[in-house]
Motif scaffolding. Sequence first.
Motif, PDB file in Angstrom:
ATOM      1  N   LEU A   7       1.572-120.537 100.789  1.00 35.45           N
ATOM      2  CA  LEU A   7       1.352-120.252  99.370  1.00 35.45           C
ATOM      3  C   LEU A   7       2.628-119.763  98.704  1.00 35.45           C
ATOM      4  N   LEU A   8       3.315-118.827  99.353  1.00 40.06           N
ATOM      5  CA  LEU A   8       4.538-118.268  98.775  1.00 40.06           C
ATOM      6  C   LEU A   8       5.626-119.328  98.633  1.00 40.06           C
ATOM      7  N   LEU A   9       5.750-120.178  99.639  1.00 43.28           N
ATOM      8  CA  LEU A   9       6.760-121.227  99.567  1.00 43.28           C
ATOM      9  C   LEU A   9       6.419-122.224  98.463  1.00 43.28           C
ATOM     10  N   THR A  10       5.152-122.554  98.329  1.00 46.61           N
ATOM     11  CA  THR A  10       4.725-123.469  97.264  1.00 46.61           C
ATOM     12  C   THR A  10       5.004-122.881  95.894  1.00 46.61           C
ATOM     13  N   ALA A  11       4.728-121.583  95.732  1.00 50.28           N
ATOM     14  CA  ALA A  11       5.010-120.931  94.452  1.00 50.28           C
ATOM     15  C   ALA A  11       6.504-120.935  94.149  1.00 50.28           C
ATOM     16  N   GLU A  12       7.317-120.713  95.163  1.00 55.23           N
ATOM     17  CA  GLU A  12       8.767-120.679  94.949  1.00 55.23           C
ATOM     18  C   GLU A  12       9.314-122.057  94.588  1.00 55.23           C
TER      19      GLU A  12
END
Length: 226
Positions: free
Chosen positions: A182-187
């Motif tokens: 999720l965090l990588l996708t948001a970034e």
Amino acid sequence: MNTTATSSAADIDVLRVFCAGDGRYGNALGVVRDGRAFPDEAARQALAKELGFSETVFVDDPERGVVDIYTPGVRLPFAGHPLVGAAWLLDLELVRPPAGEVWVRGDGEFTWIEARAEWAPARTLRRYGSAAEVDALVVPEPGAWVYAWAWEDEAAGRVRARGFPGRGDGIDEDEATGAAALLLTAELGRALNITQGRGSQILTAPGPDGVIELGGRVRLERTLTH
């Protein structure tokens, strides 16, 4: 597995979440369908530590989807693969971890949840120049939770990743980590097809209003009686 930790027997379903297309790999998950068998945090934490999976889920209300999530060492308000797995096992359209309401949908062999990156615990996202560099990494010393990643095919959104919790709780490497995805996708702001660990597959897709979909395959591996 039979112990004297509780006064009544409890079934624990062991799932593999974020499996590859051939059903292999995936992150192990314990699901206690009747959370009443472990009524307080201390009992739940003790079981999660005993089982030794990266996470164990306790189902407190199977109809409303109320769940409680533990690693071997800490309680979590949100975690990706436990929610995907529990939703698949209980055939739910909504699950309710402490972080908030998480909507679920099925799409063929994939189970998808909707979540927000701000629900995910902090992770250090560390980019490498190639998938081979990620493959060659050794487990770092305990410290930060590191999500190591590299593009396999940037145009296609294909990522190679490995997750190192760094907690010193016996989980040196996490096979498939929904929260970090999720965090990588948001970034990166785009849909991703992530191969993590030995070969687990995680799919993500950004949606409106900061919602990110997180999807993968789930299979039931076995059932334990505790």
